[in-house]
Design a protein around this motif. Structure first.
Motif, PDB file in Angstrom:
ATOM      1  N   TYR A  32      40.606 -37.413-100.417  1.00  0.00           N
ATOM      2  CA  TYR A  32      40.259 -37.487 -99.002  1.00  0.00           C
ATOM      3  C   TYR A  32      38.758 -37.304 -98.867  1.00  0.00           C
ATOM      4  CZ  TYR A  32      39.999 -36.190 -94.082  1.00  0.00           C
ATOM      5  OH  TYR A  32      39.662 -36.115 -92.757  1.00  0.00           O
ATOM      6  N   THR A  93      37.666 -33.680-100.971  1.00  0.00           N
ATOM      7  CA  THR A  93      38.588 -32.573-101.184  1.00  0.00           C
ATOM      8  C   THR A  93      38.423 -32.022-102.580  1.00  0.00           C
ATOM      9  OG1 THR A  93      40.259 -34.220-101.732  1.00  0.00           O
ATOM     10  CG2 THR A  93      40.379 -33.219 -99.554  1.00  0.00           C
ATOM     11  N   ILE A  94      38.600 -30.733-102.691  1.00  0.00           N
ATOM     12  CA  ILE A  94      38.558 -30.060-103.984  1.00  0.00           C
ATOM     13  C   ILE A  94      39.931 -30.258-104.626  1.00  0.00           C
ATOM     14  CG2 ILE A  94      38.279 -27.854-105.146  1.00  0.00           C
ATOM     15  CD1 ILE A  94      36.662 -26.981-102.618  1.00  0.00           C
ATOM     16  N   GLY A  97      43.550 -31.926-102.915  1.00  0.00           N
ATOM     17  CA  GLY A  97      43.586 -31.848-101.463  1.00  0.00           C
ATOM     18  C   GLY A  97      44.222 -30.580-100.948  1.00  0.00           C
ATOM     19  N   ALA A  98      44.693 -29.715-101.830  1.00  0.00           N
ATOM     20  CA  ALA A  98      45.318 -28.475-101.374  1.00  0.00           C
ATOM     21  C   ALA A  98      44.282 -27.431-101.017  1.00  0.00           C
ATOM     22  CB  ALA A  98      46.236 -27.927-102.467  1.00  0.00           C
ATOM     23  N   ASP A  99      43.049 -27.702-101.332  1.00  0.00           N
ATOM     24  CA  ASP A  99      41.980 -26.755-101.050  1.00  0.00           C
ATOM     25  C   ASP A  99      41.049 -27.314 -99.995  1.00  0.00           C
ATOM     26  OD1 ASP A  99      42.751 -24.791-103.021  1.00  0.00           O
ATOM     27  OD2 ASP A  99      42.145 -26.283-104.496  1.00  0.00           O
ATOM     28  N   GLY A 100      39.896 -26.642 -99.835  1.00  0.00           N
ATOM     29  CA  GLY A 100      38.958 -27.066 -98.818  1.00  0.00           C
ATOM     30  C   GLY A 100      38.122 -28.241 -99.284  1.00  0.00           C
ATOM     31  N   LEU A 101      36.992 -28.406 -98.656  1.00  0.00           N
ATOM     32  CA  LEU A 101      36.092 -29.521 -98.914  1.00  0.00           C
ATOM     33  C   LEU A 101      34.847 -29.060 -99.656  1.00  0.00           C
ATOM     34  CD1 LEU A 101      36.214 -31.136 -95.356  1.00  0.00           C
ATOM     35  CD2 LEU A 101      37.311 -32.046 -97.414  1.00  0.00           C
TER      36      LEU A 101
END
Lengths: 113, 113
Positions: A32, A93-94, A97-101
């Protein structure tokens, strides 16, 4: 972790011309890629985004392209106007995509009248 | 919706004092992020929550930093004791689902003297 490189750091264009800002990322799992516009004294504002299953997305004068193989994505602004002057940030995304940006360092876009 | 609301907008404090930054996310959003922005390091993710639960705090610089989210409509970021190098703009952002575009608040400009 994810590393996002953004170029150029400053971009000056004549009003009415096009502006292109480029970013590369390192984590192939990133899926993303949003772009933010930040005006002085304000928080970043989401202007357009693209997901990894799409190569290009357009919204009026703004478009974003994504090349997953090369791990780079770009923001294109056509028919630039004075109100487009701001700092633009790309992000990815880190991981999956389950983490932040992770954000690029920003591009200061200056529209010359 | 009024967007993400942060308070205070500006905070000036003396070194060694405790500082508490506050955030109200957009109603219905299930992710909340705290970012810090400085000229040198750009936008850095400090911590994020999903459904009020802290998921990743690896970006928190030191034990002097702590964050809580007691309910879906409120979060705090606390620095105790504060130091001059903590001076920055702190942003809270929220999003619905992942990966998703995060909406940022106006930020809190913290100055530690």
């Amino acid at each position: 972790g994810e590393n996002v490189e953004q170029h150029p750091s400053t971009l000056s264009v004549q009003e009415g011309d096009s502006a292109v800002i480029k970013c590369t990322y390192s984590d192939s799992a990133s899926n993303y890629f949003p772009w933010y516009k930040q005006e002085l004294g304000k928080g970043p504002q989401l202007i357009i985004d693209i997901r990894s299953n799409v190569g290009e997305k357009k919204d009026q004068r703004i478009a974003v392209t994504l090349n997953k193989t090369a791990k780079h994505f770009s923001l294109h602004i056509t028919e630039t106007q004075p109100e487009d002057s701001a700092v633009y940030f790309c992000a990815a995304t880190i991981g999956g995509g389950a983490d932040g940006l992770t954000f690029g360092k920003g591009t200061h876009l200056i529209i010359q009248p | 919706d009024a967007g993400v609301i942060q308070s205070p907008r500006h905070e000036v404090t003396e070194m060694g004092q405790e500082v508490t930054l506050r955030c109200k996310p957009i109603s219905g959003h299930d992710y909340l992020f705290w970012y810090r922005q400085t000229m040198m390091r750009g936008l850095e993710l400090l911590i994020y929550f999903n459904n009020n639960v802290p998921i990743d705090d690896s970006g928190m610089p030191e034990d002097r930093f702590s964050a809580k989210m007691p309910n879906a409509s409120f979060s705090t970021l606390k620095i105790q004791p504060s130091e001059p190098r903590d001076s920055a703009v702190y942003f809270c952002a929220s999003s619905l689902g992942q990966p998703g575009g995060a909406f940022f608040g106006q930020g809190t400009r913290l100055t530690v003297v």
